[in-house]
Design a protein around this motif. Sequence first.
Motif, mmCIF file in Angstrom:
data_model
loop_
_atom_site.group_PDB
_atom_site.id
_atom_site.type_symbol
_atom_site.label_atom_id
_atom_site.label_comp_id
_atom_site.label_asym_id
_atom_site.label_seq_id
_atom_site.Cartn_x
_atom_site.Cartn_y
_atom_site.Cartn_z
ATOM 1 N N TYR A 210 0.873 -1.173 0.000
ATOM 2 C CA TYR A 210 0.000 0.000 0.000
ATOM 3 C C TYR A 210 0.912 1.225 0.000
ATOM 4 C CZ TYR A 210 -3.878 -3.034 1.594
ATOM 5 O OH TYR A 210 -4.830 -4.017 1.718
ATOM 6 N N LEU A 211 0.928 1.951 -1.093
ATOM 7 C CA LEU A 211 1.779 3.138 -1.186
ATOM 8 C C LEU A 211 0.912 4.383 -1.042
ATOM 9 C CD1 LEU A 211 4.529 4.454 -1.749
ATOM 10 C CD2 LEU A 211 3.976 4.360 -4.196
ATOM 11 N N TYR A 212 1.138 5.118 0.068
ATOM 12 C CA TYR A 212 0.366 6.332 0.348
ATOM 13 C C TYR A 212 1.152 7.560 -0.093
ATOM 14 C CZ TYR A 212 -2.396 3.223 3.319
ATOM 15 O OH TYR A 212 -3.177 2.194 3.787
ATOM 16 N N THR A 213 0.466 8.492 -0.731
ATOM 17 C CA THR A 213 1.068 9.762 -1.148
ATOM 18 C C THR A 213 0.307 10.903 -0.493
ATOM 19 O OG1 THR A 213 1.722 8.836 -3.296
ATOM 20 C CG2 THR A 213 1.695 11.229 -3.090
ATOM 21 N N VAL A 214 1.006 11.696 0.284
ATOM 22 C CA VAL A 214 0.397 12.824 0.996
ATOM 23 C C VAL A 214 1.074 14.099 0.526
ATOM 24 C CG1 VAL A 214 -0.100 13.844 3.246
ATOM 25 C CG2 VAL A 214 -0.073 11.354 2.987
ATOM 26 N N ARG A 215 0.264 15.074 0.127
ATOM 27 C CA ARG A 215 0.772 16.368 -0.322
ATOM 28 C C ARG A 215 0.358 17.458 0.659
ATOM 29 N NH1 ARG A 215 -0.565 13.381 -4.819
ATOM 30 N NH2 ARG A 215 -2.762 13.732 -4.342
ATOM 31 N N ALA A 216 1.196 18.455 0.794
ATOM 32 C CA ALA A 216 0.882 19.574 1.682
ATOM 33 C C ALA A 216 -0.314 20.343 1.136
ATOM 34 C CB ALA A 216 2.092 20.496 1.818
ATOM 35 N N GLY A 217 -1.197 20.755 2.036
ATOM 36 C CA GLY A 217 -2.325 21.591 1.645
ATOM 37 C C GLY A 217 -3.339 20.909 0.767
ATOM 38 N N ASP A 218 -3.484 19.598 0.885
ATOM 39 C CA ASP A 218 -4.410 18.871 0.021
ATOM 40 C C ASP A 218 -5.186 17.849 0.846
ATOM 41 O OD1 ASP A 218 -5.789 17.846 -2.113
ATOM 42 O OD2 ASP A 218 -4.027 17.381 -3.311
ATOM 43 N N TYR A 219 -6.496 17.788 0.578
ATOM 44 C CA TYR A 219 -7.347 16.796 1.241
ATOM 45 C C TYR A 219 -7.303 15.442 0.532
ATOM 46 C CZ TYR A 219 -9.560 20.484 4.049
ATOM 47 O OH TYR A 219 -9.806 21.496 4.940
ATOM 48 N N LEU A 220 -6.625 15.377 -0.597
ATOM 49 C CA LEU A 220 -6.551 14.142 -1.373
ATOM 50 C C LEU A 220 -5.314 13.340 -0.963
ATOM 51 C CD1 LEU A 220 -8.649 13.391 -3.563
ATOM 52 C CD2 LEU A 220 -6.916 13.917 -5.264
ATOM 53 N N VAL A 221 -5.511 12.053 -0.675
ATOM 54 C CA VAL A 221 -4.416 11.156 -0.288
ATOM 55 C C VAL A 221 -4.342 10.029 -1.314
ATOM 56 C CG1 VAL A 221 -3.549 9.590 1.482
ATOM 57 C CG2 VAL A 221 -4.741 11.685 2.157
ATOM 58 N N GLY A 222 -3.202 9.889 -1.969
ATOM 59 C CA GLY A 222 -3.045 8.847 -2.971
ATOM 60 C C GLY A 222 -2.840 7.483 -2.338
ATOM 61 N N LEU A 223 -3.372 6.450 -2.990
ATOM 62 C CA LEU A 223 -3.174 5.067 -2.557
ATOM 63 C C LEU A 223 -2.954 4.197 -3.788
ATOM 64 C CD1 LEU A 223 -3.183 2.658 -0.621
ATOM 65 C CD2 LEU A 223 -5.684 2.639 -0.774
ATOM 66 N N GLU A 224 -1.813 3.543 -3.834
ATOM 67 C CA GLU A 224 -1.514 2.619 -4.921
ATOM 68 C C GLU A 224 -1.300 1.223 -4.330
ATOM 69 O OE1 GLU A 224 1.106 2.991 -8.883
ATOM 70 O OE2 GLU A 224 2.317 2.895 -7.061
ATOM 71 N N ILE A 225 -2.129 0.281 -4.759
ATOM 72 C CA ILE A 225 -2.026 -1.099 -4.287
ATOM 73 C C ILE A 225 -1.247 -1.900 -5.324
ATOM 74 C CG2 ILE A 225 -3.302 -3.169 -3.645
ATOM 75 C CD1 ILE A 225 -5.588 -1.420 -2.729
ATOM 76 N N SER A 226 -0.106 -2.458 -4.905
ATOM 77 C CA SER A 226 0.751 -3.196 -5.830
ATOM 78 C C SER A 226 0.859 -4.645 -5.383
ATOM 79 C CB SER A 226 2.153 -2.573 -5.887
ATOM 80 O OG SER A 226 2.093 -1.248 -6.370
ATOM 81 N N GLY A 232 1.639 -17.697 -8.008
ATOM 82 C CA GLY A 232 1.633 -18.893 -7.189
ATOM 83 C C GLY A 232 1.139 -18.649 -5.785
ATOM 84 N N ILE A 233 0.958 -17.397 -5.397
ATOM 85 C CA ILE A 233 0.435 -17.056 -4.064
ATOM 86 C C ILE A 233 -1.049 -16.716 -4.162
ATOM 87 C CG2 ILE A 233 0.607 -15.433 -2.148
ATOM 88 C CD1 ILE A 233 3.573 -15.193 -2.764
ATOM 89 N N VAL A 234 -1.399 -15.808 -5.073
ATOM 90 C CA VAL A 234 -2.805 -15.547 -5.359
ATOM 91 C C VAL A 234 -3.305 -16.648 -6.286
ATOM 92 C CG1 VAL A 234 -4.450 -13.917 -6.367
ATOM 93 C CG2 VAL A 234 -2.472 -13.069 -5.089
ATOM 94 N N PRO A 342 -3.386 -12.631 -13.217
ATOM 95 C CA PRO A 342 -2.437 -13.568 -12.591
ATOM 96 C C PRO A 342 -1.117 -13.625 -13.359
ATOM 97 C CG PRO A 342 -4.612 -14.570 -12.869
ATOM 98 C CD PRO A 342 -4.624 -13.295 -13.644
ATOM 99 N N GLY A 343 -0.058 -13.826 -12.613
ATOM 100 C CA GLY A 343 1.246 -14.057 -13.225
ATOM 101 C C GLY A 343 2.043 -12.827 -13.543
ATOM 102 N N THR A 344 1.544 -11.648 -13.217
ATOM 103 C CA THR A 344 2.280 -10.410 -13.528
ATOM 104 C C THR A 344 2.262 -9.475 -12.324
ATOM 105 O OG1 THR A 344 0.291 -9.327 -14.399
ATOM 106 C CG2 THR A 344 1.660 -10.542 -15.963
ATOM 107 N N ASP A 345 3.317 -8.673 -12.197
ATOM 108 C CA ASP A 345 3.316 -7.599 -11.203
ATOM 109 C C ASP A 345 2.391 -6.492 -11.707
ATOM 110 O OD1 ASP A 345 5.137 -9.090 -9.875
ATOM 111 O OD2 ASP A 345 6.849 -7.764 -10.219
ATOM 112 N N GLN A 346 1.620 -5.947 -10.827
ATOM 113 C CA GLN A 346 0.677 -4.908 -11.266
ATOM 114 C C GLN A 346 0.330 -3.984 -10.126
ATOM 115 O OE1 GLN A 346 -3.378 -6.937 -11.925
ATOM 116 N NE2 GLN A 346 -1.899 -8.617 -11.876
#
Length: 640
Positions: A210-226, A232-234, A342-346
Amino acid sequence: MNKNSIIGLVLIFALMMGYTLLMSPSKEELAEKKRVQDSIAAVNQAVLDSSKAQQARRDVLSQAAAAVQEIPAGVDSATVKANMQSVYGPFAISAQGEDQAYTIENDLLKLTINSKGGRIGQVELKEYKTFDGHPLVLFAQDSSAFELAFFSDTKPISTGGLFFKPAWKDARFDGNPEIRVEGSDSLQFAMRLYANAADTASLTDSYIEYLYTVRAGDYLVGLEISMVNMEGIVAHNTRELNINWNARLMRQEKNIENERLNSTIHFRHSDAEVDYLNERKDDRETIATRLKWVSFKQQFFSSVLIADDLFLSADISKIREPEKETRFLDYMQASLAIPYKPGTDQSVGMSFFFGPNKYNLMRKYKLDLERQIPLGWSFFLMQWINRFAVIPVFNFLEGFNLNYGIIILILTILLKIVLFPIAYKTYLSSAKMRLLKPEIDEINKKFPKQDDAMKKQQATMTLYKKAGVNPMSGCVPMLLQFPILIAMFRFFPASIELRQEAFLWAKDLSSYDSVLDLPFTIPFYGDHVSLFTLLMTISTIIYTKINNDMMSTGQQMPGMKTMMYLMPVMFLGFFNSYSSGLSYYYLLANLLTFAQMFLIRRFVNEDKLHAQIQENKKKPVKKSSFQKRLEEMAKQQGKR
């Protein structure tokens, strides 16, 4: 009260009773309604059961992890690991750990990110306070959940009960559990859930991030799920992952019932159409089409999950908290599907919006977030009035740093100036009708019998036509003002600008202004006295009296005057717990109307107006087709 008035009231009551009986549902309709209610109750119970099942699964996993941590000496560790592997699969190493909190804040938000679940567990809006002065928290760690759900082989995996590891992307803050972003800066902070690791010291390169991106002066918070090296796990047949997002919305305002009536789930379809669940009752909807965002919306604040692309589908529900609950409003639940190959990084990108329901703020993101603010979107004229007239003027006046009570006063004066031509025409119409009253009375005396009602109507219409008076001309201006009145009714209770702004005795113009708390509750009124509402009611009764005196032609339906006086009293109970800013606006509107009427009467010469009417009566009048039909009907009745 005379005999005719009593008869009129009895007839009105009889009509109301007859209408009630006529519109009462049949036994079949009642049975169908009960079936629908039972179905909704079953669905809501299913939602609760599903939520309880998810929580039970988390509890089982947590208990299993705790049991592993408390293994007595001498127990075979291989056996323990085998048991953990059977429960958690490749994520067995992440089932143990300590729930640590990491704080990231800018000048607007304070986010608490938990290692357990890797989620944003708590959100505080730093510029706002609750009605009782506490920090404004949208949802807390013990009343919210955010997890990724999928299958690993045949094992169901929910990330909400597993422990993530922090990964500082910015070397400036490496190892710091409390981070602050200022100026024009921004940062990225990651939480990783590792898989297939032998122990915490030998973490692999297979993880969910879970990659969170926080910017100054902004109510928007980024979230990137990788998903990194998850082959073989999923489970290999997985085509989508589910995001389960739940929260018990916390109370922020003084009037909890009104806040509940303005809290629900909003969502935007891929075609930009914004819809929402029923605010007044439990509701659920399964959406098989794609969505851009889903919002847990409160009266003045929202928590929105926004997809960079689109969510594939959604299952959303809201359940009202019990009436005795004073800390929480509603339980919100959203299950959202995101694509997976399945089978790829994403990576799948999305964002959170945690902020106030402020029109200009939400509009700048160009995501239709402002459609959550109830400005009358279902009626184009109402929303146009609010969007292109009221809000721009309101925001312009805000720039002068005036008290909001003064801003409402100036706004009301400007509206009255714009509406002055309509008010002037309404007064002229009522003045003409009043000047014709003696002649109307003569017509009534000439045709006293009920059988002569058609003749009386024909004579009255002929008089109006000769005098150049349109009896409907007073109603049309009132109809033109009606959309503005309703637009104001929508604007003031939804305006966060008025929240916790004091004026005179009112401490919060967005809520009721109690000047006296009663030791008991009056049905349909409440347990307090709102002075602005009381003054508005008194001024409305006075306005009704003046208006009746001006408009009276002796033609009123029996009992109608009494009903007109009862309406303000009925509104007294409704507005008593509503926005004091709205009651203050209606009070000002009445007072300015009195001033307008006084000024118009000073400049309108009724003697000259009467002479003009008499002059009009001398001119030949061309009969309209409607009047010809009335005369023909009168002749036919006379022959019979």
